[in-house]
Write a protein that holds these residues in place. Structure first.
Motif, PDB file in Angstrom:
ATOM      1  N   GLY A 143       0.801  -1.209   0.000  1.00 15.17           N
ATOM      2  CA  GLY A 143       0.000   0.000   0.000  1.00 15.17           C
ATOM      3  C   GLY A 143       0.836   1.261   0.000  1.00 15.17           C
ATOM      4  O   GLY A 143       0.328   2.348  -0.279  1.00 15.17           O
ATOM      5  N   TRP A 144       2.143   1.111   0.269  1.00 14.00           N
ATOM      6  CA  TRP A 144       3.015   2.282   0.212  1.00 14.00           C
ATOM      7  C   TRP A 144       4.096   2.090  -0.850  1.00 14.00           C
ATOM      8  O   TRP A 144       4.030   2.688  -1.913  1.00 14.00           O
ATOM      9  CB  TRP A 144       3.643   2.574   1.569  1.00 14.00           C
ATOM     10  N   TYR A 145       5.070   1.228  -0.607  1.00 16.30           N
ATOM     11  CA  TYR A 145       6.094   0.978  -1.629  1.00 16.30           C
ATOM     12  C   TYR A 145       5.603   0.002  -2.691  1.00 16.30           C
ATOM     13  O   TYR A 145       6.120  -0.010  -3.806  1.00 16.30           O
ATOM     14  CB  TYR A 145       7.367   0.421  -0.989  1.00 16.30           C
ATOM     15  N   MET A 146       4.637  -0.837  -2.332  1.00 15.01           N
ATOM     16  CA  MET A 146       4.038  -1.786  -3.277  1.00 15.01           C
ATOM     17  C   MET A 146       2.544  -1.509  -3.347  1.00 15.01           C
ATOM     18  O   MET A 146       1.888  -1.332  -2.320  1.00 15.01           O
ATOM     19  CB  MET A 146       4.295  -3.236  -2.803  1.00 15.01           C
ATOM     20  N   HIS A 147       1.995  -1.464  -4.581  1.00 16.65           N
ATOM     21  CA  HIS A 147       0.573  -1.136  -4.781  1.00 16.65           C
ATOM     22  C   HIS A 147       0.257   0.213  -4.123  1.00 16.65           C
ATOM     23  O   HIS A 147      -0.745   0.356  -3.395  1.00 16.65           O
ATOM     24  CB  HIS A 147      -0.339  -2.234  -4.233  1.00 16.65           C
ATOM     25  N   THR A 148       1.078   1.194  -4.376  1.00 14.88           N
ATOM     26  CA  THR A 148       0.978   2.486  -3.708  1.00 14.88           C
ATOM     27  C   THR A 148      -0.409   3.102  -3.870  1.00 14.88           C
ATOM     28  O   THR A 148      -0.893   3.303  -4.991  1.00 14.88           O
ATOM     29  CB  THR A 148       2.037   3.457  -4.278  1.00 14.88           C
ATOM     30  N   GLY A 149      -1.055   3.368  -2.748  1.00 14.57           N
ATOM     31  CA  GLY A 149      -2.363   4.019  -2.747  1.00 14.57           C
ATOM     32  C   GLY A 149      -3.525   3.097  -3.071  1.00 14.57           C
ATOM     33  O   GLY A 149      -4.678   3.490  -2.879  1.00 14.57           O
ATOM     34  N   ASP A 150      -3.262   1.888  -3.553  1.00 15.98           N
ATOM     35  CA  ASP A 150      -4.318   0.940  -3.933  1.00 15.98           C
ATOM     36  C   ASP A 150      -4.492  -0.049  -2.775  1.00 15.98           C
ATOM     37  O   ASP A 150      -3.940  -1.154  -2.789  1.00 15.98           O
ATOM     38  CB  ASP A 150      -3.933   0.220  -5.223  1.00 15.98           C
ATOM     39  N   LEU A 151      -5.263   0.344  -1.778  1.00  7.74           N
ATOM     40  CA  LEU A 151      -5.342  -0.458  -0.563  1.00  7.74           C
ATOM     41  C   LEU A 151      -6.068  -1.799  -0.749  1.00  7.74           C
ATOM     42  O   LEU A 151      -5.668  -2.793  -0.138  1.00  7.74           O
ATOM     43  CB  LEU A 151      -5.988   0.367   0.556  1.00  7.74           C
ATOM     44  N   PRO A 152      -7.119  -1.905  -1.550  1.00  6.96           N
ATOM     45  CA  PRO A 152      -7.729  -3.226  -1.747  1.00  6.96           C
ATOM     46  C   PRO A 152      -6.758  -4.240  -2.353  1.00  6.96           C
ATOM     47  O   PRO A 152      -6.691  -5.387  -1.905  1.00  6.96           O
ATOM     48  CB  PRO A 152      -8.909  -2.935  -2.685  1.00  6.96           C
ATOM     49  N   THR A 153      -5.996  -3.816  -3.366  1.00  4.49           N
ATOM     50  CA  THR A 153      -5.005  -4.724  -3.958  1.00  4.49           C
ATOM     51  C   THR A 153      -3.902  -5.027  -2.965  1.00  4.49           C
ATOM     52  O   THR A 153      -3.437  -6.178  -2.845  1.00  4.49           O
ATOM     53  CB  THR A 153      -4.411  -4.109  -5.237  1.00  4.49           C
ATOM     54  N   ALA A 154      -3.466  -4.025  -2.220  1.00  4.41           N
ATOM     55  CA  ALA A 154      -2.425  -4.219  -1.219  1.00  4.41           C
ATOM     56  C   ALA A 154      -2.873  -5.195  -0.146  1.00  4.41           C
ATOM     57  O   ALA A 154      -2.104  -6.064   0.280  1.00  4.41           O
ATOM     58  CB  ALA A 154      -2.076  -2.872  -0.583  1.00  4.41           C
ATOM     59  N   GLU A 155      -4.112  -5.086   0.280  1.00  8.34           N
ATOM     60  CA  GLU A 155      -4.632  -5.971   1.325  1.00  8.34           C
ATOM     61  C   GLU A 155      -4.613  -7.429   0.870  1.00  8.34           C
ATOM     62  O   GLU A 155      -4.196  -8.322   1.618  1.00  8.34           O
ATOM     63  CB  GLU A 155      -6.058  -5.547   1.698  1.00  8.34           C
ATOM     64  N   ALA A 156      -5.029  -7.666  -0.348  1.00 16.37           N
ATOM     65  CA  ALA A 156      -5.039  -9.038  -0.867  1.00 16.37           C
ATOM     66  C   ALA A 156      -3.631  -9.600  -0.974  1.00 16.37           C
ATOM     67  O   ALA A 156      -3.375 -10.763  -0.622  1.00 16.37           O
ATOM     68  CB  ALA A 156      -5.737  -9.069  -2.229  1.00 16.37           C
ATOM     69  N   ALA A 157      -2.689  -8.793  -1.449  1.00 18.70           N
ATOM     70  CA  ALA A 157      -1.307  -9.250  -1.588  1.00 18.70           C
ATOM     71  C   ALA A 157      -0.672  -9.505  -0.226  1.00 18.70           C
ATOM     72  O   ALA A 157       0.071 -10.485  -0.035  1.00 18.70           O
ATOM     73  CB  ALA A 157      -0.506  -8.206  -2.368  1.00 18.70           C
ATOM     74  N   PHE A 158      -0.939  -8.633   0.737  1.00 20.99           N
ATOM     75  CA  PHE A 158      -0.396  -8.779   2.080  1.00 20.99           C
ATOM     76  C   PHE A 158      -0.916 -10.061   2.724  1.00 20.99           C
ATOM     77  O   PHE A 158      -0.153 -10.862   3.284  1.00 20.99           O
ATOM     78  CB  PHE A 158      -0.798  -7.545   2.901  1.00 20.99           C
ATOM     79  N   GLU A 159      -2.204 -10.301   2.634  1.00 20.95           N
ATOM     80  CA  GLU A 159      -2.783 -11.513   3.217  1.00 20.95           C
ATOM     81  C   GLU A 159      -2.217 -12.763   2.561  1.00 20.95           C
ATOM     82  O   GLU A 159      -1.899 -13.743   3.234  1.00 20.95           O
ATOM     83  CB  GLU A 159      -4.306 -11.479   3.068  1.00 20.95           C
ATOM     84  N   ASP A 160      -2.058 -12.713   1.253  1.00 17.11           N
ATOM     85  CA  ASP A 160      -1.535 -13.880   0.535  1.00 17.11           C
ATOM     86  C   ASP A 160      -0.115 -14.207   0.991  1.00 17.11           C
ATOM     87  O   ASP A 160       0.231 -15.379   1.183  1.00 17.11           O
ATOM     88  CB  ASP A 160      -1.559 -13.601  -0.974  1.00 17.11           C
ATOM     89  N   GLU A 161       0.712 -13.156   1.196  1.00 22.68           N
ATOM     90  CA  GLU A 161       2.078 -13.438   1.637  1.00 22.68           C
ATOM     91  C   GLU A 161       2.108 -14.015   3.055  1.00 22.68           C
ATOM     92  O   GLU A 161       2.851 -14.959   3.332  1.00 22.68           O
ATOM     93  CB  GLU A 161       2.966 -12.194   1.581  1.00 22.68           C
ATOM     94  N   LEU A 162       1.307 -13.472   3.955  1.00 15.74           N
ATOM     95  CA  LEU A 162       1.297 -14.002   5.313  1.00 15.74           C
ATOM     96  C   LEU A 162       0.868 -15.468   5.344  1.00 15.74           C
ATOM     97  O   LEU A 162       1.392 -16.255   6.140  1.00 15.74           O
ATOM     98  CB  LEU A 162       0.371 -13.164   6.198  1.00 15.74           C
ATOM     99  N   LYS A 163      -0.071 -15.847   4.485  1.00 16.93           N
ATOM    100  CA  LYS A 163      -0.458 -17.254   4.394  1.00 16.93           C
ATOM    101  C   LYS A 163       0.743 -18.132   4.058  1.00 16.93           C
ATOM    102  O   LYS A 163       0.907 -19.227   4.585  1.00 16.93           O
ATOM    103  CB  LYS A 163      -1.545 -17.435   3.331  1.00 16.93           C
TER     104      LYS A 163
END
Length: 606
Positions: free
Chosen positions: A477-497
């Protein structure tokens, strides 16, 4: 590495104040600033970084040696003592001269060193004390850097960490005494709990090896509680004492016993040294981080020793105020990003029940970040040209000194041996495996971690299996997918899994954040606005809450801080602070306060 203290057998003289100050303009051996009174009219305060004190750019941007000098008088009553000068920190290399004689040299900018002066000056006499300090970073220092020489012959410093390379005598300088014949040289305490009984295992070293290694009866131990009542005693330089119905050191509810090591001769105490000791246990079990057998959730910050004008200079007023802000916002912990903090900070955390992840200065071991930020050709981090075997030995020294200094602090629950190294790059495992082994040998009582950079995901990192806790820095949401929080949220959750499935270890989010200009508001949650910062953190916390394996969150950063002027993507520093550099809250502070105080309430109810 014991911090000097005043007791019935020891004296302590603080040497803080204004010192004569000068740059070393050429070769330090030729200038020999220790050989005479420093020329010029400059004075510099100690403790403080010198960079922002003066208005001369030549001082602010200086690369190389500087000199501090003052006159010191040994107290008249020290005729039966040995006496030392102690430098709490000299960033990054320091030398101590007594009159014309070099008596100590130390490399490493954030840990203390001593110089014995007993044979050089007598009680009642004065001497010229000169401390020279060098701020240069190379590929074999921790942290590393590169010295470049411009066409005009001027030195320029490049470094690969995102905070300003403040330099000088940023912490106190002391003159202290110990008894001449025999004295307590080191104390190690490790605590345990057996039912309601507290256990303190100890090892005491004295200046006479025979006394400490033979369980000599001349070494005595006394444990005193906070009501000044003796609760345990023992004889011998190594052993354990038990305290029935002990009050434990708890996060947010500190309780400290005074563990006093004494050397007795004929029933008389000839030396004593006290260690403030909190009785508590630490354990990593499956996905949980346990303190005193109870699950613990880290709330808090990555921080910096950074204030206007003083730079990294220790300031007790700022320290107390910062801890007040942490209490207000519901923070129960912080990481000493990215270097050991002043000993006074660690003592304060002990007294107030703040949990600490204690970190070495090993930051910037990653050329991939530099290449990515500035579009340069990717270079190998691990190898003869940059981070090599000599660097690793310097890194090992930093681990030794960190543990030697901070091993007795109840607040320290986790050793972090590096921040954001290139752990997915070939050579990382060969570099780190012996350092992890060393850390465990030096202190088997605490878990070990390193802080993982966002490029080294679970499928790429080559070293995470070596450690007890996964510490992740992530900026979706900042350095990756900057400003695009829905996309950032999905990517973040996927990595934690992926981390949870592969490693099955507790996870602490040690950095996440977004640069924010205080006062900039936006209906559209525009990046850099306070509104976006709130939305960003709400997104991150929604992901954290989906994973019981996430056992902590330390946001980046506690307050805005200064960075190198060459980092053109920073405007007067890093603005990811929850507070401004002068400690004014941004809008996110209230949001975090509500969340973290609810977390603390949940922990207290367990």
């Amino acid at each position: 590495m014991l911090k000097p203290q005043a007791t019935a057998t020891r004296d302590l003289v603080n040497l803080d104040g204004t010192w004569r100050f000068a740059l070393v303009q050429s070769d330090i051996e030729k200038e020999a600033p220790w050989s005479k009174p420093l020329p010029g009219t400059l004075d510099a305060p100690v403790p403080a970084s010198y960079n922002d004190i003066f208005v001369d750019p030549a001082i602010h941007n200086h690369v190389g040696w500087v000199s501090y000098q003052r006159t010191v008088t040994v107290p008249r009553g020290w005729s039966q003592d040995r006496y030392f000068v102690r430098v709490s920190a000299a960033t990054h290399r320091g030398r101590v001269y007594i009159n014309d004689k070099l008596v100590a040299e130390h490399i490493g900018g954030y840990t203390p060193f001593d110089a014995e002066v007993t044979e050089l000056v007598k009680p009642g006499e004065s001497f010229r004390l000169t401390i020279t300090v060098n701020n240069e970073l190379t590929n074999v220092t921790i942290p590393p850097g590169i010295i470049e020489v411009k066409q005009n012959g001027q030195k320029s410093q490049r470094y690969f960490h995102d905070f300003y390379n403040y330099a000088g005598l940023a912490r106190s300088v002391w003159l202290y005494s110990v008894p001449k014949a025999e004295y307590v040289q080191d104390v190690t305490v490790v605590t345990d709990v057996e039912g309601s009984t507290g256990v303190i295992n100890y090892d005491i070293k004295t200046a006479t090896p025979e006394a400490s290694n033979s369980n000599s009866s001349s070494v005595h131990v006394v444990v005193v509680d906070e009501a000044d009542k003796v609760v345990a005693e023992a004889s011998g330089a190594k052993g354990s004492v038990k305290i029935p119905n002990a009050t434990l050191w708890q996060p947010g509810a500190a309780y400290l016993y005074q563990f006093r090591a004494e050397i007795r001769q004929g029933g008389k105490v000839v030396d004593s040294y006290s260690v403030a000791t909190g009785i508590r246990t630490i354990e990593v079990r499956d996905y949980e981080f346990l303190i005193n057998g109870k699950p613990f959730y880290f709330t808090g910050f990555g921080r910096h020793e950074d204030t206007a004008i003083r730079g990294k200079g220790h300031d007790s007023a700022y320290m107390v105020h910062d801890f007040q802000l942490m209490h207000w916002i519901g923070a129960n912990s912080f990481r000493t990003s990215h270097y050991p903090y002043a000993e006074e900070v660690m003592d304060f955390a002990d007294r107030h029940g703040i949990v600490v992840i204690d970190e070495t200065p090993a930051v910037g071991l990653n050329l991939a970040i530099d290449s990515g930020l500035f579009g340069k050709k990717l270079k190998h981090t691990w190898g003869p040209e940059y981070i090599n075997d000599q660097t690793r030995e310097a890194h090992a020294d930093s681990i030794r000194e960190l543990i030697a200094r901070d091993k007795n602090h109840a607040c320290v629950v986790l050793w972090s041996i590096s921040n954001e190294p290139s752990s997915s790059e070939e050579g990382a495992r060969e570099y780190f495996e012996p350092l992890v082994k060393l850390t465990r040998e030096l202190d088997p009582s605490r878990p070990v971690c390193f802080v993982n950079v966002m490029f080294a995901t679970y499928d790429k990192c080559l070293i995470s299996d070596l450690f007890d806790v996964l510490c992740l820095n992530r900026y979706y949401g900042w350095y990756m997918h900057t400003g695009d929080l829905p996309t950032a949220e999905a990517a973040f959750e996927d990595e934690l899994k992926g981390w949870v499935a592969k490693y099955k270890k507790p996870i602490v989010m040690t950095e996440y954040g977004a640069d924010t200009m205080s006062g900039f508001r936006s209906y559209y949650n525009a990046p850099w606005s306070e509104d976006f910062q709130v939305a960003y953190y709400n997104m991150c916390h929604a992901v954290h809450d989906r994973f019981p394996e996430v056992v902590g969150e330390q946001v980046w950063n506690f307050a805005d801080f200064q960075t190198a002027a060459t980092h053109i993507f920073r405007v007067d520093g890093n603005k990811k602070g929850i507070f401004t550099r002068d400690r004014k809250p941004k809008a996110i502070a209230g949001v975090l306060r509500e969340r973290w105080n609810a977390k603390l309430k949940e922990l207290n109810e367990l």
